[in-house]
Design a protein around this motif. Structure first.
Motif, PDB file in Angstrom:
ATOM      1  N   GLN A  34      -1.349 -35.507 -43.085  1.00  0.00           N
ATOM      2  CA  GLN A  34      -2.317 -35.799 -41.974  1.00  0.00           C
ATOM      3  C   GLN A  34      -2.504 -37.733 -42.352  1.00  0.00           C
ATOM      4  O   GLN A  34      -2.032 -38.723 -40.828  1.00  0.00           O
ATOM      5  CB  GLN A  34      -3.840 -35.675 -42.521  1.00  0.00           C
ATOM      6  N   GLN A  35      -2.642 -38.440 -42.827  1.00  0.00           N
ATOM      7  CA  GLN A  35      -2.944 -39.872 -42.949  1.00  0.00           C
ATOM      8  C   GLN A  35      -1.324 -40.590 -42.845  1.00  0.00           C
ATOM      9  O   GLN A  35      -0.992 -41.540 -41.606  1.00  0.00           O
ATOM     10  CB  GLN A  35      -3.155 -40.432 -44.225  1.00  0.00           C
ATOM     11  N   LEU A  36      -0.978 -40.048 -42.960  1.00  0.00           N
ATOM     12  CA  LEU A  36       0.583 -40.397 -42.498  1.00  0.00           C
ATOM     13  C   LEU A  36       1.682 -39.764 -41.307  1.00  0.00           C
ATOM     14  O   LEU A  36       2.370 -40.961 -40.681  1.00  0.00           O
ATOM     15  CB  LEU A  36       1.422 -40.577 -43.377  1.00  0.00           C
ATOM     16  N   ARG A  37       0.824 -39.361 -40.648  1.00  0.00           N
ATOM     17  CA  ARG A  37       0.917 -39.158 -38.915  1.00  0.00           C
ATOM     18  C   ARG A  37       0.818 -40.369 -38.377  1.00  0.00           C
ATOM     19  O   ARG A  37       1.462 -40.430 -36.713  1.00  0.00           O
ATOM     20  CB  ARG A  37      -0.127 -38.022 -38.873  1.00  0.00           C
ATOM     21  N   SER A  38      -0.394 -41.233 -38.465  1.00  0.00           N
ATOM     22  CA  SER A  38      -0.256 -42.080 -37.357  1.00  0.00           C
ATOM     23  C   SER A  38       0.863 -43.757 -37.809  1.00  0.00           C
ATOM     24  O   SER A  38       0.929 -44.607 -37.835  1.00  0.00           O
ATOM     25  CB  SER A  38      -1.712 -42.974 -37.809  1.00  0.00           C
ATOM     26  N   GLY A  39       1.375 -43.465 -38.834  1.00  0.00           N
ATOM     27  CA  GLY A  39       2.610 -44.539 -38.943  1.00  0.00           C
ATOM     28  C   GLY A  39       2.810 -44.392 -41.158  1.00  0.00           C
ATOM     29  O   GLY A  39       2.171 -44.083 -41.517  1.00  0.00           O
ATOM     30  N   PRO A  40       3.599 -45.423 -41.170  1.00  0.00           N
ATOM     31  CA  PRO A  40       4.489 -45.452 -42.635  1.00  0.00           C
ATOM     32  C   PRO A  40       2.495 -46.540 -43.468  1.00  0.00           C
ATOM     33  O   PRO A  40       1.670 -47.136 -42.648  1.00  0.00           O
ATOM     34  CB  PRO A  40       5.231 -46.775 -42.889  1.00  0.00           C
ATOM     35  N   LYS A  63       5.579 -37.182 -55.342  1.00  0.00           N
ATOM     36  CA  LYS A  63       6.977 -36.622 -55.478  1.00  0.00           C
ATOM     37  C   LYS A  63       7.786 -34.900 -54.872  1.00  0.00           C
ATOM     38  O   LYS A  63       8.911 -35.171 -54.473  1.00  0.00           O
ATOM     39  CB  LYS A  63       7.736 -36.325 -57.275  1.00  0.00           C
ATOM     40  N   VAL A  64       6.875 -34.021 -54.983  1.00  0.00           N
ATOM     41  CA  VAL A  64       7.027 -33.408 -54.168  1.00  0.00           C
ATOM     42  C   VAL A  64       6.990 -32.968 -53.007  1.00  0.00           C
ATOM     43  O   VAL A  64       8.308 -32.304 -52.109  1.00  0.00           O
ATOM     44  CB  VAL A  64       5.446 -31.962 -54.794  1.00  0.00           C
ATOM     45  N   LEU A  65       5.908 -34.034 -52.398  1.00  0.00           N
ATOM     46  CA  LEU A  65       6.435 -34.304 -50.624  1.00  0.00           C
ATOM     47  C   LEU A  65       8.136 -35.015 -50.033  1.00  0.00           C
ATOM     48  O   LEU A  65       8.745 -34.674 -49.052  1.00  0.00           O
ATOM     49  CB  LEU A  65       5.849 -35.183 -50.012  1.00  0.00           C
ATOM     50  N   ARG A  66       8.489 -35.413 -51.253  1.00  0.00           N
ATOM     51  CA  ARG A  66       9.595 -37.036 -51.235  1.00  0.00           C
ATOM     52  C   ARG A  66      11.431 -35.703 -51.310  1.00  0.00           C
ATOM     53  O   ARG A  66      11.656 -35.442 -50.823  1.00  0.00           O
ATOM     54  CB  ARG A  66       9.666 -38.072 -52.313  1.00  0.00           C
ATOM     55  N   GLU A  67      10.649 -35.282 -52.559  1.00  0.00           N
ATOM     56  CA  GLU A  67      11.437 -34.180 -52.836  1.00  0.00           C
ATOM     57  C   GLU A  67      11.747 -32.748 -51.924  1.00  0.00           C
ATOM     58  O   GLU A  67      13.180 -32.485 -51.552  1.00  0.00           O
ATOM     59  CB  GLU A  67      11.636 -33.496 -54.523  1.00  0.00           C
ATOM     60  N   ALA A  68      11.035 -32.346 -50.995  1.00  0.00           N
ATOM     61  CA  ALA A  68      10.345 -31.770 -49.900  1.00  0.00           C
ATOM     62  C   ALA A  68      11.639 -31.935 -49.086  1.00  0.00           C
ATOM     63  O   ALA A  68      11.794 -31.180 -47.860  1.00  0.00           O
ATOM     64  CB  ALA A  68       9.844 -30.799 -49.480  1.00  0.00           C
ATOM     65  N   GLY A  69      11.983 -33.122 -48.565  1.00  0.00           N
ATOM     66  CA  GLY A  69      12.066 -34.029 -47.737  1.00  0.00           C
ATOM     67  C   GLY A  69      10.532 -33.958 -46.314  1.00  0.00           C
ATOM     68  O   GLY A  69      11.588 -34.967 -45.444  1.00  0.00           O
ATOM     69  N   VAL A  70      10.086 -33.830 -47.079  1.00  0.00           N
ATOM     70  CA  VAL A  70       8.568 -34.472 -45.972  1.00  0.00           C
ATOM     71  C   VAL A  70       8.190 -35.960 -45.696  1.00  0.00           C
ATOM     72  O   VAL A  70       8.021 -36.139 -44.892  1.00  0.00           O
ATOM     73  CB  VAL A  70       7.260 -33.703 -46.350  1.00  0.00           C
ATOM     74  N   ILE A  71       8.506 -36.720 -46.663  1.00  0.00           N
ATOM     75  CA  ILE A  71       8.093 -37.691 -46.770  1.00  0.00           C
ATOM     76  C   ILE A  71       9.711 -38.929 -47.312  1.00  0.00           C
ATOM     77  O   ILE A  71      10.247 -38.200 -48.472  1.00  0.00           O
ATOM     78  CB  ILE A  71       6.693 -38.108 -47.436  1.00  0.00           C
ATOM     79  N   ILE A  72       9.352 -40.696 -46.574  1.00  0.00           N
ATOM     80  CA  ILE A  72      10.126 -41.246 -47.372  1.00  0.00           C
ATOM     81  C   ILE A  72       9.152 -41.824 -48.346  1.00  0.00           C
ATOM     82  O   ILE A  72       8.674 -42.883 -47.775  1.00  0.00           O
ATOM     83  CB  ILE A  72      11.081 -41.537 -46.626  1.00  0.00           C
ATOM     84  N   SER A  73      10.114 -42.481 -49.439  1.00  0.00           N
ATOM     85  CA  SER A  73       9.390 -43.602 -50.810  1.00  0.00           C
ATOM     86  C   SER A  73      10.297 -44.277 -50.819  1.00  0.00           C
ATOM     87  O   SER A  73      11.386 -43.946 -51.824  1.00  0.00           O
ATOM     88  CB  SER A  73       8.478 -42.484 -52.074  1.00  0.00           C
ATOM     89  N   GLU A  74       9.912 -45.696 -50.417  1.00  0.00           N
ATOM     90  CA  GLU A  74      10.700 -46.452 -50.611  1.00  0.00           C
ATOM     91  C   GLU A  74       9.960 -48.032 -51.387  1.00  0.00           C
ATOM     92  O   GLU A  74       8.872 -47.935 -51.077  1.00  0.00           O
ATOM     93  CB  GLU A  74      11.653 -46.977 -48.992  1.00  0.00           C
ATOM     94  N   LEU A  75      10.739 -48.375 -52.259  1.00  0.00           N
ATOM     95  CA  LEU A  75      10.123 -49.645 -52.473  1.00  0.00           C
ATOM     96  C   LEU A  75       9.771 -50.732 -51.470  1.00  0.00           C
ATOM     97  O   LEU A  75      10.136 -50.802 -50.206  1.00  0.00           O
ATOM     98  CB  LEU A  75      11.186 -50.376 -53.506  1.00  0.00           C
ATOM     99  N   ARG A  81       6.378 -47.551 -50.067  1.00  0.00           N
ATOM    100  CA  ARG A  81       6.191 -47.378 -48.843  1.00  0.00           C
ATOM    101  C   ARG A  81       6.151 -45.895 -48.191  1.00  0.00           C
ATOM    102  O   ARG A  81       7.677 -45.571 -48.438  1.00  0.00           O
ATOM    103  CB  ARG A  81       6.723 -48.501 -47.891  1.00  0.00           C
ATOM    104  N   LEU A  82       5.621 -45.030 -47.948  1.00  0.00           N
ATOM    105  CA  LEU A  82       5.751 -43.680 -47.625  1.00  0.00           C
ATOM    106  C   LEU A  82       5.396 -43.584 -45.790  1.00  0.00           C
ATOM    107  O   LEU A  82       5.037 -44.457 -45.532  1.00  0.00           O
ATOM    108  CB  LEU A  82       4.982 -42.913 -48.373  1.00  0.00           C
ATOM    109  N   THR A  83       6.151 -43.189 -45.576  1.00  0.00           N
ATOM    110  CA  THR A  83       6.983 -42.668 -44.441  1.00  0.00           C
ATOM    111  C   THR A  83       7.008 -41.299 -44.163  1.00  0.00           C
ATOM    112  O   THR A  83       8.392 -40.902 -44.869  1.00  0.00           O
ATOM    113  CB  THR A  83       8.086 -43.662 -43.768  1.00  0.00           C
ATOM    114  N   LEU A  84       6.255 -40.215 -43.162  1.00  0.00           N
ATOM    115  CA  LEU A  84       6.953 -39.067 -42.746  1.00  0.00           C
ATOM    116  C   LEU A  84       8.313 -39.229 -42.219  1.00  0.00           C
ATOM    117  O   LEU A  84       8.343 -39.612 -40.493  1.00  0.00           O
ATOM    118  CB  LEU A  84       5.264 -38.831 -41.371  1.00  0.00           C
ATOM    119  N   ARG A  85       8.511 -38.144 -42.541  1.00  0.00           N
ATOM    120  CA  ARG A  85      10.092 -37.617 -41.839  1.00  0.00           C
ATOM    121  C   ARG A  85      10.493 -36.776 -40.078  1.00  0.00           C
ATOM    122  O   ARG A  85      10.490 -35.584 -40.516  1.00  0.00           O
ATOM    123  CB  ARG A  85      10.937 -37.145 -42.926  1.00  0.00           C
ATOM    124  N   ARG A  86       9.003 -37.848 -39.856  1.00  0.00           N
ATOM    125  CA  ARG A  86       8.635 -36.402 -38.636  1.00  0.00           C
ATOM    126  C   ARG A  86       9.843 -36.089 -37.752  1.00  0.00           C
ATOM    127  O   ARG A  86      10.224 -34.940 -37.560  1.00  0.00           O
ATOM    128  CB  ARG A  86       7.789 -36.752 -37.597  1.00  0.00           C
TER     129      ARG A  86
END
Length: 109
Positions: A34-40, A63-75, A81-86
């Motif tokens: 929900q928080q990532l909905r408005s941006g990274p 990690k659970v969100l990243r491995e499911a493909g819901v978010i991207i976690s980048e250095l 930096r966390l980004t929603l994979r909308r």
């Protein structure tokens, strides 16, 4: 794992419905999405997980969100930096993410 290594993320076509639904089934992970909905956001700035949440728990939730493909976690500097994979979620399961987020928002009101 070295801090600057790229973390594995599933390709769009490898994102599975059951994994996405499992990742979104946890209250804390859903709040983060929900928080990532408005941006990274930088991981340390994500207030959805709460300031008292141990770093290991925070890392596990991400990690659970990243491995499911819901978010991207980048250095990003010294942080992640966390980004929603909308776009990817919408391409695989049209309307799913918006429906889940809208339902959660309605429950909070």
């Amino acid at each position: 794992m070295v801090a600057n290594e790229k973390l594995p993320h599933p390709e769009r076509e490898d994102i599975e419905l059951t994994s996405v639904l499992f990742a979104l089934s946890d209250e804390a992970r859903l709040a983060l999405v929900q928080q990532l909905r408005s941006g990274p956001l930088d991981m340390v700035d994500c207030s959805a997980l709460g300031p008292d949440v141990p770093k290991s728990t925070r890392s596990h939730q991400v990690k659970v969100l990243r491995e499911a493909g819901v978010i991207i976690s980048e250095l990003h500097g010294r942080n992640r930096r966390l980004t929603l994979r909308r776009d990817d979620i919408d391409a695989r399961f049209p309307g799913l993410l918006e429906s889940v987020l809208r339902a959660e928002t309605a429950l909070q009101e």
